[in-house]
Motif scaffolding. Structure first.
Motif, mmCIF file in Angstrom:
data_model
loop_
_atom_site.group_PDB
_atom_site.id
_atom_site.type_symbol
_atom_site.label_atom_id
_atom_site.label_comp_id
_atom_site.label_asym_id
_atom_site.label_seq_id
_atom_site.Cartn_x
_atom_site.Cartn_y
_atom_site.Cartn_z
ATOM 1 N N LYS A 18 0.831 -1.207 0.000
ATOM 2 C CA LYS A 18 0.000 0.000 0.000
ATOM 3 C C LYS A 18 0.862 1.253 0.000
ATOM 4 O O LYS A 18 1.711 1.442 0.862
ATOM 5 N N THR A 19 0.652 2.125 -0.980
ATOM 6 C CA THR A 19 1.350 3.403 -1.043
ATOM 7 C C THR A 19 0.478 4.462 -0.368
ATOM 8 O O THR A 19 -0.629 4.767 -0.838
ATOM 9 N N VAL A 20 0.977 5.036 0.718
ATOM 10 C CA VAL A 20 0.218 6.024 1.486
ATOM 11 C C VAL A 20 0.471 7.435 0.978
ATOM 12 O O VAL A 20 -0.452 8.251 0.874
ATOM 13 N N LEU A 21 1.729 7.737 0.664
ATOM 14 C CA LEU A 21 2.108 9.064 0.165
ATOM 15 C C LEU A 21 2.828 8.915 -1.169
ATOM 16 O O LEU A 21 3.695 8.055 -1.323
ATOM 17 N N LYS A 22 2.492 9.775 -2.133
ATOM 18 C CA LYS A 22 3.035 9.673 -3.485
ATOM 19 C C LYS A 22 3.729 10.971 -3.889
ATOM 20 O O LYS A 22 3.057 11.962 -4.184
ATOM 21 N N ASP A 23 5.044 10.970 -3.861
ATOM 22 C CA ASP A 23 5.839 12.086 -4.403
ATOM 23 C C ASP A 23 5.360 13.456 -3.909
ATOM 24 O O ASP A 23 5.083 14.365 -4.694
ATOM 25 N N ILE A 24 5.261 13.600 -2.595
ATOM 26 C CA ILE A 24 4.802 14.858 -2.002
ATOM 27 C C ILE A 24 5.985 15.801 -1.776
ATOM 28 O O ILE A 24 7.004 15.418 -1.215
#
Length: 282
Positions: A18-24
């Protein structure tokens, strides 16, 4: 880093598949307050912990200005087997650049904790533990503070005390990065607001009021909470206003065209007006 006290680049966080944060990516300057909003579980707390150095990102980088003094107010505090007084003393002595001891006494008084100093923290309520978390973060001199739902469980007076303290520190140059659901905190302090949605950061959220019209915000304390909504529905049109209940205090946001009507209702019902403000929507 230039003018930024903190700068995050391309932060990603994965738990198993599961990816929670994407390139923030985001930045904050001294004296600036950044608000993070979004539904429960969207990753606000995860991002805060990464920015504060309490958790590692799967990829990406967080940079701080050299010598930055940070503090973190978590969304919940552990119920440890130590009295509140001993805990506060311990946290005070840990500070290398601490406020005066009289300042700690001031905070304990302001947050109504003076009578609880001999109580083990494992017996304290969530709201009282949150006050302890707030005070320990205020004991030292800070350049940057992270706040995760800091008003959660706190009574209205304590919420207002915290906001006033944060406003004063912000004016002196402290940066704030806040994750919260409470519109009160956002409206009082935030300079920029970002929404975390499906793991991505969406900026450009209209600040406080939306667009095009001139709006007012009325903070008031009714004599009784019973019947407030019914009274407003009877006296105001169906659209053009909304109300937020903070417990003993309520806030109405409305078109300024309704201001006279709102003042008339408060006068007739003997509701105490705490604050009235107007703002151009942007």
């Amino acid at each position: 880093m230039g003018q930024f006290i903190i700068e995050a680049s391309n932060i990603r966080k994965k738990y198993d598949d599961k990816t929670v944060l994407k390139d923030i990516s985001l930045q904050a300057q001294r004296g600036e307050a950044v608000g993070l909003v979004g539904v429960n579980g969207c990753g606000k707390s995860t991002l805060l912990r990464i920015l504060a150095g309490l958790s590692n990102p799967s990829s990406g980088e967080v940079s701080l200005q050299a010598g930055t003094r940070m503090a973190f107010i978590p969304d919940r505090y552990e119920k440890i087997n130590m009295t509140l007084g001993k805990f506060m003393e311990h946290m005070y002595l840990m500070e290398t650049e601490r406020e005066g001891r009289d300042r700690m006494a001031h905070y304990l008084h302001q947050f109504h904790l003076e009578t609880m100093l001999k109580t083990p923290m494992k017996y304290l309520s969530k709201g009282t533990l949150q006050k302890a978390a707030v005070i320990q973060a205020l004991l030292g001199k800070r350049d940057l503070m992270f706040l995760d739902e800091p008003l959660s469980g706190q009574d209205t007076l304590s919420q207002m005390t915290l906001i006033q303290e944060l406003r004063e520190r912000k004016e002196k140059g402290m940066a704030l990065i806040m994750a919260c659901h409470e519109t009160y905190l956002i409206e009082e302090l935030a300079d920029r607001i970002y929404e975390i949605k499906e793991g991505e950061l969406a900026d450009g959220i209209p600040y406080v009021y939306g667009t095009h019209r001139k709006q007012c915000s009325l903070l008031f304390k009714p004599c009784s909470r019973q019947g407030v909504m019914e009274i407003l529905k009877q006296c105001l049109p169906e659209e053009g206003w909304n109300i937020t209940d903070f417990g003993t205090i309520c806030r109405i946001e409305a078109d300024t065209a309704l201001a006279d009507k709102l003042f008339g209702i408060c006068l007739e019902k003997q509701w105490h007006i705490v604050r009235y403000e107007e703002a151009d929507e942007t």
